[in-house]
Design an enzyme around this catalytic site. Structure first.
Site, PDB file in Angstrom:
ATOM      1  N   GLN A 134      74.908  29.232  48.547  1.00 43.38           N
ATOM      2  CA  GLN A 134      74.265  28.223  49.394  1.00 43.38           C
ATOM      3  C   GLN A 134      74.137  26.886  48.653  1.00 43.38           C
ATOM      4  O   GLN A 134      74.303  26.820  47.443  1.00 43.38           O
ATOM      5  CB  GLN A 134      72.866  28.707  49.813  1.00 43.38           C
ATOM      6  CG  GLN A 134      72.001  29.189  48.658  1.00 43.38           C
ATOM      7  CD  GLN A 134      71.084  30.346  49.011  1.00 43.38           C
ATOM      8  OE1 GLN A 134      70.822  30.594  50.180  1.00 43.38           O
ATOM      9  NE2 GLN A 134      70.566  31.070  48.009  1.00 43.38           N
TER      10      GLN A 134
ATOM     11  N   ASP B  91      62.058  32.235  44.343  1.00 48.64           N
ATOM     12  CA  ASP B  91      61.146  31.203  43.821  1.00 48.64           C
ATOM     13  C   ASP B  91      59.967  31.822  43.077  1.00 48.64           C
ATOM     14  O   ASP B  91      59.258  31.144  42.339  1.00 48.64           O
ATOM     15  CB  ASP B  91      60.646  30.307  44.974  1.00 48.64           C
ATOM     16  CG  ASP B  91      60.122  31.135  46.137  1.00 48.64           C
ATOM     17  OD1 ASP B  91      59.049  31.751  45.997  1.00 48.64           O
ATOM     18  OD2 ASP B  91      60.786  31.178  47.194  1.00 48.64           O
TER      19      ASP B  91
ATOM     20  N   GLU C 201      66.943  39.397  44.178  1.00 48.62           N
ATOM     21  CA  GLU C 201      67.381  38.103  44.719  1.00 48.62           C
ATOM     22  C   GLU C 201      68.897  38.028  44.568  1.00 48.62           C
ATOM     23  O   GLU C 201      69.435  38.325  43.508  1.00 48.62           O
ATOM     24  CB  GLU C 201      66.666  36.980  43.944  1.00 48.62           C
ATOM     25  CG  GLU C 201      67.257  35.596  44.058  1.00 48.62           C
ATOM     26  CD  GLU C 201      67.261  34.994  45.464  1.00 48.62           C
ATOM     27  OE1 GLU C 201      66.192  34.873  46.078  1.00 48.62           O
ATOM     28  OE2 GLU C 201      68.377  34.647  45.950  1.00 48.62           O
TER      29      GLU C 201
ATOM     30  N   PRO D 103      73.988  35.040  53.662  1.00 41.14           N
ATOM     31  CA  PRO D 103      73.734  36.348  53.045  1.00 41.14           C
ATOM     32  C   PRO D 103      72.520  37.069  53.636  1.00 41.14           C
ATOM     33  O   PRO D 103      72.330  38.258  53.401  1.00 41.14           O
ATOM     34  CB  PRO D 103      73.486  36.008  51.567  1.00 41.14           C
ATOM     35  CG  PRO D 103      73.090  34.573  51.538  1.00 41.14           C
ATOM     36  CD  PRO D 103      73.800  33.930  52.699  1.00 41.14           C
TER      37      PRO D 103
ATOM     38  N   ASP E 244      61.333  38.734  51.857  1.00 40.47           N
ATOM     39  CA  ASP E 244      61.021  37.310  51.725  1.00 40.47           C
ATOM     40  C   ASP E 244      62.350  36.569  51.740  1.00 40.47           C
ATOM     41  O   ASP E 244      62.807  36.050  50.724  1.00 40.47           O
ATOM     42  CB  ASP E 244      60.276  37.122  50.391  1.00 40.47           C
ATOM     43  CG  ASP E 244      59.861  35.691  50.146  1.00 40.47           C
ATOM     44  OD1 ASP E 244      60.051  34.841  51.030  1.00 40.47           O
ATOM     45  OD2 ASP E 244      59.335  35.421  49.043  1.00 40.47           O
ATOM     46  N   SER E 245      62.989  36.571  52.914  1.00 42.55           N
ATOM     47  CA  SER E 245      64.378  36.116  53.005  1.00 42.55           C
ATOM     48  C   SER E 245      64.476  34.697  53.532  1.00 42.55           C
ATOM     49  O   SER E 245      63.514  34.133  54.042  1.00 42.55           O
ATOM     50  CB  SER E 245      65.122  37.028  53.977  1.00 42.55           C
ATOM     51  OG  SER E 245      64.659  36.785  55.289  1.00 42.55           O
ATOM     52  N   THR E 246      65.689  34.162  53.432  1.00 43.79           N
ATOM     53  CA  THR E 246      66.008  32.921  54.124  1.00 43.79           C
ATOM     54  C   THR E 246      66.173  33.236  55.616  1.00 43.79           C
ATOM     55  O   THR E 246      66.087  34.381  56.043  1.00 43.79           O
ATOM     56  CB  THR E 246      67.334  32.347  53.558  1.00 43.79           C
ATOM     57  OG1 THR E 246      68.196  33.429  53.228  1.00 43.79           O
ATOM     58  CG2 THR E 246      67.112  31.533  52.321  1.00 43.79           C
TER      59      THR E 246
ATOM     60  N   GLY F 141      70.229  42.329  48.338  1.00 48.48           N
ATOM     61  CA  GLY F 141      69.132  43.202  48.744  1.00 48.48           C
ATOM     62  C   GLY F 141      69.575  44.309  49.702  1.00 48.48           C
ATOM     63  O   GLY F 141      69.012  45.399  49.709  1.00 48.48           O
TER      64      GLY F 141
HETATM   65  N1  SAM Z   1      59.686  31.475  52.031  1.00 44.06           N
HETATM   66  C1  SAM Z   1      60.984  31.283  52.461  1.00 44.06           C
HETATM   67  C2  SAM Z   1      61.210  30.953  53.884  1.00 44.06           C
HETATM   68  O1  SAM Z   1      60.829  31.676  54.799  1.00 44.06           O
HETATM   69  O2  SAM Z   1      61.800  29.884  54.113  1.00 44.06           O
HETATM   70  C3  SAM Z   1      61.961  32.230  51.856  1.00 44.06           C
HETATM   71  C4  SAM Z   1      62.144  31.789  50.452  1.00 44.06           C
HETATM   72  S1  SAM Z   1      63.119  32.652  49.334  1.00 44.06           S
HETATM   73  C5  SAM Z   1      63.724  31.244  48.452  1.00 44.06           C
HETATM   74  C6  SAM Z   1      64.508  33.268  50.214  1.00 44.06           C
HETATM   75  C7  SAM Z   1      65.578  33.848  49.272  1.00 44.06           C
HETATM   76  O3  SAM Z   1      66.268  34.926  49.905  1.00 44.06           O
HETATM   77  C8  SAM Z   1      66.652  32.863  48.824  1.00 44.06           C
HETATM   78  O4  SAM Z   1      66.485  32.545  47.477  1.00 44.06           O
HETATM   79  C9  SAM Z   1      67.973  33.594  49.100  1.00 44.06           C
HETATM   80  O5  SAM Z   1      68.926  33.419  48.073  1.00 44.06           O
HETATM   81  C10 SAM Z   1      67.493  35.036  49.202  1.00 44.06           C
HETATM   82  N2  SAM Z   1      68.405  35.931  49.930  1.00 44.06           N
HETATM   83  C11 SAM Z   1      69.100  35.664  51.066  1.00 44.06           C
HETATM   84  N3  SAM Z   1      69.849  36.736  51.403  1.00 44.06           N
HETATM   85  C12 SAM Z   1      69.610  37.697  50.477  1.00 44.06           C
HETATM   86  C13 SAM Z   1      70.084  39.022  50.286  1.00 44.06           C
HETATM   87  N4  SAM Z   1      70.985  39.572  51.116  1.00 44.06           N
HETATM   88  N5  SAM Z   1      69.610  39.720  49.208  1.00 44.06           N
HETATM   89  C14 SAM Z   1      68.707  39.179  48.358  1.00 44.06           C
HETATM   90  N6  SAM Z   1      68.241  37.919  48.488  1.00 44.06           N
HETATM   91  C15 SAM Z   1      68.671  37.192  49.532  1.00 44.06           C
END
Ligand code: SAM
Length: 276
Positions: free
Chosen positions: A31, A86, A106, A163, A156-158, A139
């Site tokens: 990303q 984070d 992550e 991904p 706690d995903s995007t 994950g």
């Molecule tokens: N609090 C946030 C929100 O709702 O906007 C989420 C924040 S956290 C930074 C989200 C993280 O999920 C990102 O760093 C991203 O790289 C990670 N992520 C996305 N897909 C993933 C996957 N399949 N496995 C593990 N981590 C993942």
């Protein structure tokens, strides 16, 4: 010259912040990552143009994704976080003295690195806690092939793009169920009840198919689209509405009263659970 950053939250609406400084921008394998220092919310993590967290309002989301399930479970010891690079969720988890192990999975190592360097306030050093293990992998795959079981799993995903798409599927919730201990609880962040109504409807149905107890709860997060955010909880036994909470944690949003009131849904959100 004034610099302003706009996240296009919908095709027709954006949130705009005045930027003091751009601390980093890079294209990772997964990303586009940026850390901006803004005048209103302080430092901010942005992934693929979407605000993930800010120093000023991070406590709301991180306290609510963490303490609601950890205080619903009578004795959580092993906790897994999917995403959350984070470290804000881990910072809340380690406030629970009974937790003996917290695993953060992550997918993007660059998020962990950039946040440690530019946003250390978010994790507050918790990623270095001896109970915490950080694993860089997908994950989805981790949960699918997981050999151990956790009392709590937090997703706690995007947003469900790139991904993170698989983190909102029926198969993933089933794998989470299987990776939980007999009294286990999961919580997933499930976006805005204003803009992501179809997503909340489908996630609710999928979680209901797997977990005996399914609950939706809300929190107000100023920098997230619409300001109103949802979390979906799936539990094998314990109901977050039936537990008495006595813990006195160091929090700024979560409290036993907020715990209860976050499950009181306004009509336009309640109808999502009734299939409307
Ligand atoms: N609090 C946030 C929100 O709702 O906007 C989420 C924040 S956290 C930074 C989200 C993280 O999920 C990102 O760093 C991203 O790289 C990670 N992520 C996305 N897909 C993933 C996957 N399949 N496995 C593990 N981590 C993942």
């Amino acid at each position: 010259m004034e610099l302003w950053y706009t996240e296009k939250q919908t095709p027709h609406l954006g949130i705009t912040c005045q930027v003091k400084e751009t601390l980093c921008t890079r294209m990772t394998a997964f990303q586009e990552l940026a850390v901006l220092d803004t005048l209103q919310f302080g430092k901010m993590l942005v992934l693929d143009g979407m605000v993930q967290t800010t120093v000023e309002d991070e406590f709301i989301y991180h306290e609510m994704i963490t303490h609601v399930p950890l205080l619903t479970h009578p004795n959580p010891k092993q906790v897994l976080v999917i995403g959350g690079g984070d470290g804000g969720t881990i910072k809340q988890i380690v406030k629970h003295p009974g937790v003996s192990r917290a695993v953060l999975v992550e997918i993007d190592e660059e998020v962990v690195k950039a946040c440690k360097e530019h946003l250390p306030e978010i994790s507050g050093g918790a990623l270095e806690d001896s109970r915490v293990e950080v694993i860089i992998t997908d994950g989805l795959k981790y949960v699918e092939s997981c050999k151990e079981q956790f009392d709590i799993i937090l997703v706690d995903s995007t947003e469900p793009v790139g991904p993170a798409v698989g983190l909102f599927t029926q198969e993933f919730y089933q794998n989470i169920f299987d990776a939980l201990t007999p009294q286990g609880i999961m919580v997933a962040q499930t976006e805005s009840p204003f803009y992501n109504r179809d997503l909340i409807r489908s996630v609710t149905k999928r979680v209901e198919k797997v977990f005996p107890v399914t609950r939706l709860y809300l929190a107000s997060v100023p920098t997230y689209p619409s300001g109103l955010w949802s979390f979906t909880l799936g539990s094998k036994v314990h109901d977050p509405l039936k537990v008495e909470i006595f813990e006195d944690l160091d929090t700024r949003y979560y409290s036993p009263e907020v715990h209860r009131s976050s499950f009181v849904l306004p009509g336009f959100t309640k109808e999502l659970l009734e299939g409307k």
